[in-house]
Design an enzyme around this catalytic site. Structure first.
Site, PDB file in Angstrom:
ATOM      1  N   TYR A  44       0.864  -1.183   0.000  1.00 30.62           N
ATOM      2  CA  TYR A  44       0.000   0.000   0.000  1.00 30.62           C
ATOM      3  C   TYR A  44       0.892   1.222   0.000  1.00 30.62           C
ATOM      4  O   TYR A  44       1.833   1.308   0.792  1.00 30.62           O
ATOM      5  CB  TYR A  44      -0.903  -0.015   1.236  1.00 30.62           C
ATOM      6  CG  TYR A  44      -1.798   1.202   1.367  1.00 30.62           C
ATOM      7  CD1 TYR A  44      -2.865   1.401   0.497  1.00 30.62           C
ATOM      8  CD2 TYR A  44      -1.578   2.149   2.370  1.00 30.62           C
ATOM      9  CE1 TYR A  44      -3.688   2.516   0.618  1.00 30.62           C
ATOM     10  CE2 TYR A  44      -2.396   3.260   2.497  1.00 30.62           C
ATOM     11  CZ  TYR A  44      -3.451   3.435   1.621  1.00 30.62           C
ATOM     12  OH  TYR A  44      -4.266   4.545   1.749  1.00 30.62           O
ATOM     13  N   ASP A  90       9.307   3.064  -0.559  1.00 27.42           N
ATOM     14  CA  ASP A  90       8.263   3.702   0.239  1.00 27.42           C
ATOM     15  C   ASP A  90       8.532   3.340   1.695  1.00 27.42           C
ATOM     16  O   ASP A  90       8.177   2.255   2.155  1.00 27.42           O
ATOM     17  CB  ASP A  90       6.885   3.220  -0.212  1.00 27.42           C
ATOM     18  CG  ASP A  90       5.775   3.854   0.621  1.00 27.42           C
ATOM     19  OD1 ASP A  90       6.101   4.527   1.616  1.00 27.42           O
ATOM     20  OD2 ASP A  90       4.599   3.656   0.282  1.00 27.42           O
ATOM     21  N   LYS A 146       4.613   9.330   8.704  1.00 29.00           N
ATOM     22  CA  LYS A 146       4.450   8.758  10.042  1.00 29.00           C
ATOM     23  C   LYS A 146       5.450   9.306  11.077  1.00 29.00           C
ATOM     24  O   LYS A 146       5.274  10.415  11.547  1.00 29.00           O
ATOM     25  CB  LYS A 146       4.489   7.228   9.943  1.00 29.00           C
ATOM     26  CG  LYS A 146       3.317   6.717   9.039  1.00 29.00           C
ATOM     27  CD  LYS A 146       3.051   5.264   9.191  1.00 29.00           C
ATOM     28  CE  LYS A 146       2.099   4.741   8.123  1.00 29.00           C
ATOM     29  NZ  LYS A 146       0.756   4.512   8.547  1.00 29.00           N
TER      30      LYS A 146
END
Ligand code: PLP
Length: 428
Positions: free
Chosen positions: A145, A240, A268
């Site tokens: 994702y 990523d 994050k």
């Protein structure tokens, strides 16, 4: 544990105004059933719901809170920054301070651009790769994702997988056609694809540890082969590291595995719990971005001073000697404890770990890709999740998500969790 009556009443009211009662789908507990936990406040490893129940939280806002909830240094930094103004839409010193801190830890990032979410980071990095190479196609891996950008919602993990919509409606066939996919960890398939189409690929984007289909580690050689093939075909390799950055170690997954991507996406942890993303990499690629180059990218709140201050305060603590080793050591004890308990109860399970991230699969054999993740006992996961919740342990409400510990998850908390697991399994 009190019945979540207040949570239920709140959720019913919220569902009349907020779509599905939430602002991000997995929060709705669709995969695990029951009333979603509605959080009142958090502190350290815990949060409390509206009914006053306390939970040991292994989600930690899906990864950012590596120091736990309301970490004093982070709260202080945000307060101090807020008093000086919440947003300027102009240059300020906090941007450079955080950029330097990140570059120090991740040397492949020569230049960086801050954005406001991981999604923005990945879709901007892809645009940049297309702009740099003049090519259209991208390659991603099934079950990874990368946020909800159109071209990345093809065979996507996380909430999209949880809700059974890995290929979202609303993505045009043209966009979907430009996204090629392969199974994670399949080196022969990778070689075949690069042989056939490597020269047309603008970028290959990968989670170097896949944390959106549970948690899958890269098999030895997978990331190395990706680096070798992408280099040979002039394709940009994008790691990523929105989830793994400052999570699996000080230098992210690239530091852990010793591989230098061309571009890196972050999010994050670097925002310390405030909305931040970033992408960066080799200066010769990054300099294609506006205002230096022809690839446009911008943001009203990009480099927001509160978020920069919060991220910097968090990264300063993470940079202390032994920080990641301590986290990893403590999580290893938890993972081994879980393996032992599952074995005693005769439950086939795989518990995986990378730094302070973990995954639990109810399966008799190792999980290396999305198909194997989907083949695990999802019905048992649902029962296990709810039994743990009843014992005051909050795991990710989906089998297709990683779990996280924070520095506030002390040895005592680990012991409490293992005892709660024993009780949960006895209750099933
Ligand atoms: N990339 C990865 C690896 C992620 O795990 C996520 C979110 O979980 C994203 C990108 C998207 O980040 P955001 O939710 O901040 O848009």
């Amino acid at each position: 544990m009190k019945a979540r009556e207040r949570s239920a009443r709140y959720f019913e009211k919220a569902s009349r105004v907020l779509v599905g009662g939430v602002n991000s789908p997995v929060r709705a507990f669709k995969a695990v059933g029951g009333t979603p936990v509605v959080v009142k406040r958090g502190l350290g490893p815990y949060f409390w719901d509206l009914d006053g129940n306390r939970y040991i939280d292994y989600v930690q806002s899906w990864g950012p809170l590596i120091l736990g909830h309301a970490a004093p240094g982070v709260v202080k930094a945000i307060e101090r920054s807020a008093k000086l103004g919440s947003s300027f839409g102009a240059c300020h010193e906090g941007e450079l301070a955080l950029a330097l801190k990140i570059r120090e830890a991740i040397p492949s990032i020569e230049k960086i651009r801050f954005v406001s979410s991981g999604t923005e980071a990945t879709l901007s990095a892809l645009r940049l790769a297309r702009g740099v190479t003049g090519r259209s196609l991208i390659l991603k891996f099934e079950g990874c994702y990368h946020g909800h950008g159109d071209s990345l919602l093809v065979k996507a993990g996380s909430g999209a997988a949880t809700l059974g919509i890995p290929d979202s409606k609303g993505v045009t066939p043209a966009q979907a056609r430009e996204t090629l996919t392969l199974p994670y960890n399949d080196i022969p398939a990778l070689r075949r694809l690069f042989r056939a189409r490597g020269g047309s690929l603008a970028a290959v984007i990968v989670e170097p540890v896949a944390g959106n289909m549970g948690m899958v580690l890269p098999v030895p050689g997978f990331l190395e082969e990706l680096r070798r093939l992408s280099y040979a075909s002039g394709t940009l390799l994008i790691f990523d590291e929105v989830m793994t950055g400052f999570r699996v170690g000080a230098g992210g997954a690239q530091g852990r595995f010793g591989i230098k991507p061309d571009l890196t996406c972050l999010g994050k942890v670097i925002g310390g719990g405030l909305p931040v993303g970033a992408f960066g990499g080799k200066a010769r690629y990054m300099d294609h971005l506006a205002p230096l180059g022809p690839v446009y990218q911008a943001g009203t709140l990009s480099g927001n001073p509160l978020a920069m201050a919060s991220g910097l305060a968090m990264l300063k603590v993470c940079a202390k000697l032994g920080f990641y080793q301590n986290l990893e050591h403590r999580l290893a004890r938890l993972c081994q404890g879980w393996r032992d308990i599952f074995a005693v109860h005769g439950i086939p399970a795989q518990v995986s770990q990378a730094g302070s991230m973990f995954g639990i699969y109810f399966s008799g054999s190792p999980v290396r890709n999305f198909d194997e993740a989907k083949a695990c006992d999802l019905a048992f996961f649902k029962r296990f999740f709810n039994a743990m919740l009843q014992q005051g342990v909050y795991l990710a409400p989906s089998a297709f998500e990683a779990g996280f510990i924070s520095a506030a998850h002390s040895d005592k908390i680990i012991d409490e969790t293992l005892k709660a697991t024993e009780r949960a399994l006895k209750s099933l």
